[in-house]
Structures are given as C-alpha cells and as structure tokens.
Design a protein around this motif. Sequence first.
Motif, PDB file in Angstrom:
ATOM      1  N   MET A   1      54.504  60.675  20.005  1.00 38.23           N
ATOM      2  CA  MET A   1      53.426  60.317  19.088  1.00 38.23           C
ATOM      3  C   MET A   1      53.976  59.500  17.924  1.00 38.23           C
ATOM      4  N   ASN A   2      53.081  58.800  17.218  1.00 42.47           N
ATOM      5  CA  ASN A   2      53.460  58.113  15.990  1.00 42.47           C
ATOM      6  C   ASN A   2      52.959  58.935  14.807  1.00 42.47           C
ATOM      7  N   VAL A   3      53.672  58.815  13.693  1.00 39.89           N
ATOM      8  CA  VAL A   3      53.273  59.540  12.489  1.00 39.89           C
ATOM      9  C   VAL A   3      53.076  58.547  11.356  1.00 39.89           C
ATOM     10  N   LEU A   4      51.987  58.719  10.624  1.00 40.14           N
ATOM     11  CA  LEU A   4      51.751  57.924   9.421  1.00 40.14           C
ATOM     12  C   LEU A   4      51.895  58.859   8.222  1.00 40.14           C
ATOM     13  N   VAL A   5      52.824  58.532   7.326  1.00 42.68           N
ATOM     14  CA  VAL A   5      52.987  59.314   6.099  1.00 42.68           C
ATOM     15  C   VAL A   5      52.352  58.526   4.959  1.00 42.68           C
ATOM     16  N   ILE A   6      51.423  59.155   4.257  1.00 42.69           N
ATOM     17  CA  ILE A   6      50.750  58.461   3.156  1.00 42.69           C
ATOM     18  C   ILE A   6      51.429  58.826   1.842  1.00 42.69           C
ATOM     19  N   GLY A   7      51.901  57.793   1.141  1.00 41.82           N
ATOM     20  CA  GLY A   7      52.550  58.002  -0.146  1.00 41.82           C
ATOM     21  C   GLY A   7      53.793  57.138  -0.274  1.00 41.82           C
ATOM     22  N   SER A   8      54.416  57.181  -1.454  1.00 40.45           N
ATOM     23  CA  SER A   8      55.564  56.296  -1.685  1.00 40.45           C
ATOM     24  C   SER A   8      56.691  56.993  -2.432  1.00 40.45           C
ATOM     25  N   GLY A   9      56.624  58.303  -2.544  1.00 39.92           N
ATOM     26  CA  GLY A   9      57.641  59.013  -3.320  1.00 39.92           C
ATOM     27  C   GLY A   9      58.773  59.541  -2.462  1.00 39.92           C
ATOM     28  N   ALA A  10      59.681  60.260  -3.129  1.00 39.25           N
ATOM     29  CA  ALA A  10      60.807  60.858  -2.417  1.00 39.25           C
ATOM     30  C   ALA A  10      60.329  62.009  -1.523  1.00 39.25           C
ATOM     31  N   ARG A  11      59.257  62.674  -1.939  1.00 41.05           N
ATOM     32  CA  ARG A  11      58.668  63.716  -1.082  1.00 41.05           C
ATOM     33  C   ARG A  11      58.249  63.118   0.250  1.00 41.05           C
ATOM     34  N   GLU A  12      57.599  61.958   0.196  1.00 40.58           N
ATOM     35  CA  GLU A  12      57.130  61.327   1.425  1.00 40.58           C
ATOM     36  C   GLU A  12      58.310  60.834   2.264  1.00 40.58           C
ATOM     37  N   HIS A  13      59.344  60.281   1.579  1.00 39.38           N
ATOM     38  CA  HIS A  13      60.538  59.848   2.312  1.00 39.38           C
ATOM     39  C   HIS A  13      61.130  61.049   3.068  1.00 39.38           C
ATOM     40  N   ALA A  14      61.195  62.206   2.364  1.00 43.88           N
ATOM     41  CA  ALA A  14      61.761  63.404   2.990  1.00 43.88           C
ATOM     42  C   ALA A  14      60.898  63.867   4.170  1.00 43.88           C
ATOM     43  N   LEU A  15      59.586  63.794   4.010  1.00 43.06           N
ATOM     44  CA  LEU A  15      58.673  64.170   5.103  1.00 43.06           C
ATOM     45  C   LEU A  15      58.879  63.276   6.321  1.00 43.06           C
ATOM     46  N   GLY A  16      58.936  61.978   6.086  1.00 42.89           N
ATOM     47  CA  GLY A  16      59.109  61.026   7.191  1.00 42.89           C
ATOM     48  C   GLY A  16      60.455  61.217   7.879  1.00 42.89           C
ATOM     49  N   TRP A  17      61.486  61.424   7.056  1.00 40.44           N
ATOM     50  CA  TRP A  17      62.840  61.667   7.587  1.00 40.44           C
ATOM     51  C   TRP A  17      62.835  62.912   8.479  1.00 40.44           C
ATOM     52  N   LYS A  18      62.170  63.951   8.000  1.00 41.49           N
ATOM     53  CA  LYS A  18      62.160  65.214   8.757  1.00 41.49           C
ATOM     54  C   LYS A  18      61.399  65.053  10.078  1.00 41.49           C
ATOM     55  N   VAL A  19      60.218  64.465  10.036  1.00 45.34           N
ATOM     56  CA  VAL A  19      59.458  64.362  11.290  1.00 45.34           C
ATOM     57  C   VAL A  19      60.111  63.381  12.265  1.00 45.34           C
ATOM     58  N   SER A  20      60.866  62.410  11.720  1.00 42.82           N
ATOM     59  CA  SER A  20      61.515  61.440  12.617  1.00 42.82           C
ATOM     60  C   SER A  20      62.551  62.129  13.503  1.00 42.82           C
ATOM     61  N   LYS A  21      63.001  63.307  13.112  1.00 43.74           N
ATOM     62  CA  LYS A  21      63.992  64.038  13.914  1.00 43.74           C
ATOM     63  C   LYS A  21      63.364  64.758  15.098  1.00 43.74           C
ATOM     64  N   SER A  22      62.046  64.818  15.136  1.00 41.66           N
ATOM     65  CA  SER A  22      61.381  65.504  16.241  1.00 41.66           C
ATOM     66  C   SER A  22      61.456  64.650  17.501  1.00 41.66           C
ATOM     67  N   SER A  23      61.788  65.304  18.618  1.00 46.69           N
ATOM     68  CA  SER A  23      61.879  64.543  19.872  1.00 46.69           C
ATOM     69  C   SER A  23      60.502  64.025  20.277  1.00 46.69           C
ATOM     70  N   ARG A  24      59.448  64.580  19.669  1.00 47.76           N
ATOM     71  CA  ARG A  24      58.095  64.166  20.060  1.00 47.76           C
ATOM     72  C   ARG A  24      57.616  62.942  19.281  1.00 47.76           C
TER      73      ARG A  24
END
Length: 431
Positions: free
Chosen positions: A1-24
Amino acid sequence: MNVLVIGSGAREHALGWKVSKSSRVKKVFFAPGNGGTQLAGYENIRVGIREYDKLLRFASEHRCLTIVGPEEPLANGIVDLFKSNGLRILGPNKDAARLEGSKVWTKEFMKRHGIPTAEFHVFDDPEAAKDQIARSKRDDLVVKADGLAAGKGVVVCNSKEEAYAAVDRMMKDKVFGAAGNRVVLEERLYGDEASFICMSDGKHVIPLATSQDHKRAYDNDEGPNTGGMGAYSPNPMIDGKMHEWIMRNIMEKAIDGLRQEGIEFKGFLYAGLMLVDGKAYVLEFNVRLGDPEAQVILPRLKSDLIEYVDHCIDGSLDEAEDMVWDEKVAVCVVLASRGYPDAYEKGKVITGLDRLDGIDDVLVFHAGTRVTDDGNRLVTDGGRVLSVVALGSNMNDAIERVYAVIPNVHWEGMHYRRDIGRRALRYLLSK
Ligand code: AMP
Ligand code: GLY
C-alpha cells in the motif's frame, strides 16, 4: 500500500520513517513534508495541510492510507471527508476532535465522566471572568482560551493582575482571534507533567510508550512556552501502578465516555497530565501524536505501526498483539532558529548533518528545513528546525549520546536546550 502523511514537522517525518519500514508499505508521500523528507527519498507533494479537496484527490488517485499529523485538519473534519469518499484515514472525526479543539467542551466532558482535572469555571464575558478572579481565594490561576491557539492560548498566572491581563488580552484584544470568545479559568496544579499517548479504535485502547516533553524555550524550564524543545521516552515518573491508574481512570474513561455520547474516537489520543501525589490530572487532551513525543516514541516501537493503524480504522484493536518496545531510552533535542518561539530567522544554511549519517542509534527528523531550488543546499525554514534523537542503554547514556553529536550540526543562530532529560535523571538518582 501507499501512505500519505499530512504535515511538515518532525513528528510527521518520524511517522513516515516508521511506516516506511513496514513490508506492506510501498511508497510514502508527504503533504507537504520538508527538506528532510525530500532528502530521505520520500515524495513531497505540493499540497498544504488545509487543501482538503486536493489531499482527497491525491489520496484517492494514489490509493493511499492517510495518516494525519497535526490537529487542524482533524478539527476541520478531514477524516469525515475522506471516509465519506471511501478512503482509509487514521484520526478522529470532527466530533471527536473537539477533545482538542474546545477546552470548554473538554472540561465539561471530563466533569460529566469523572475524569480527574483541575477545578474550573467558563466565561463568555470578560467582566464576569474578572469578577470570578477577584472573588477567588487563590492568586495562582490558569487562563485558557477556548479554541485552537497553536498551543499558545494558555497563561499560567502567579497573581490576580496577571490573570486580569490574560483575560483582557484573550477576550478584548482577541490576540488568539475567535478562540478568545470564551475562556476557562482553572485552578493551578503543582506537580510533574507527563505525556500519555494511546491508540484507540473507538472501543479499545492500547498505550504507546510513555514520554515527557519540555515545553519551555530555555534551560531550567524558563522562558516562553514553545511547541516543545525536547523529549524522552520512557518517562520514569510513570511506574507500573501509575500506568494502570491512568489507563483506567483517564484513557479508558475518555474513550468510553465519548462512546456513551455517540462519539467514536479513532486514532492517537494524547493526555497532557500533571502528576500530583500519586494521582494524575488531565491538563489537556490532544487528538494526535505529540511533537516532539513522536520522535522518541516511534524509534522505540519494534512492532509494525501499520498493523495498529489498520486495527484502529477497522475497530479491531482487541485482536492486535501487544506492542513490542525497545528497552533503550530515547532522548530528543530540538534545534531551533534564532528568535523562536517569537519571530524567527529563516533561510540559514545548515551544515554538518552528513556527519551524523550512519551513527548507530542516532536519528535526525526534520521540521523547518527546505532544499534550495538548485537542489544544492539545505536551509532553515521554520522555528523548530531539527529533532536530533539518540537511543541509549539508560537515560544518562542517551543524554550523553545526543549531546555528543549535536555540535556537528551548525547554522547561524541555532539554539537548543542543554538540559533535556536532566529532571528525569535527577528523579532516577533520587529513588
Ligand atoms: P494546555 O494546553 O492546557 O496543556 O496548557 C499548556 C501548559 O500550561 C501545560 O503544559 C502546563 O504546563 C500549563 N498548564 C495548563 N493547565 C495548568 C494547570 N491547571 N496548572 C498548572 N499548569 C497548567
Ligand atoms: N508536545 C506537545 C504537543 O504536541 O502538543
């Protein structure tokens, strides 16, 4: 699947980084993201967090699961919009987002459901508020604007004069706009603050690791309030007993209370707490992950976050396995621009970040950064610029590691607190 993270802060960077590690997860998009999310190879799309129709179109065309970082789109009903169009999105709907959007509604909600919070009165007339201040036996009151005020609508007062002035600034001068139409006058509590964040599917609640923010701009908790200058996880002040007490008396009561009122809360529920004599009082609820709390919580999560996001959306969190956490302690220090949290500088060239690449257990999440149009330089573009995170075998180790790497990074006017985690360290040593 693709993920869209809404936002521009370090919290969002951390969220995107974390979900990018999912094999899904195939691809992670950020709307609009920042210099760091671009450099890390994710895709920033040029859509702002308030452009709801464009976000909807993008998520639909790219078949994204959407995760919302900041509160504003939630308070404005982005989840309702996406859901009514058949899209998967994590976050509370507009009704449930009132828990952050209106202090008055939330205080009254807590009262209805017996959730511990400071005594309070609500006013929509400045003179009535000032009468109450005059009558109060106490000089130390807290004045809160009702609506969203970017974390700045709270004045903790030491004297009645300060409280009168805060009421005038909010209700007459309208420094926070319409948020100042109503104010909450609240008893001041004394204790240790703590952040407690859970995920909920509307019925079930599971806790994330505990954490602690540092809201004031300068060392020793001095200076103005900010969005957050640093954090650590876990929070040693929340022991097993307190953890259980908070789950039962605050988090589960909040989710159940909402459900009883016909409101379904899905997403991250954040309680800002004051710990006083073995009890916890709610200062505020937020309907999202904290920033900088996310930057210390997510690196400690070993489980696949996407599993829990799916369970929240589907209402099946009771079927989820327990989250697995790294035993290590994470400490985050926020590097800020000269002037922050007031008017701050922008456009300063950032150097030295490459020296942090590849260091074990050191992570950098970007917030106010931008890559110049020629693609050659990274420059500052906001107040809070970078979150530098280190994991260590204990609090002391994590603190030492994070402060050892920070001097590699430079831009003109960079400032940061030198005492992140020190209170926790003192607490641990005193035990
Ligand atoms: P809030 O946005 O309501 O969490 O308030 C922002 C900050 O103001 C909190 O993190 C506390 O530091 C402080 N604060 C809010 N309410 C109180 C209170 N009743 N007593 C003491 N400090 C408070
Ligand atoms: N760190 C405080 C917040 O995210 O509201």
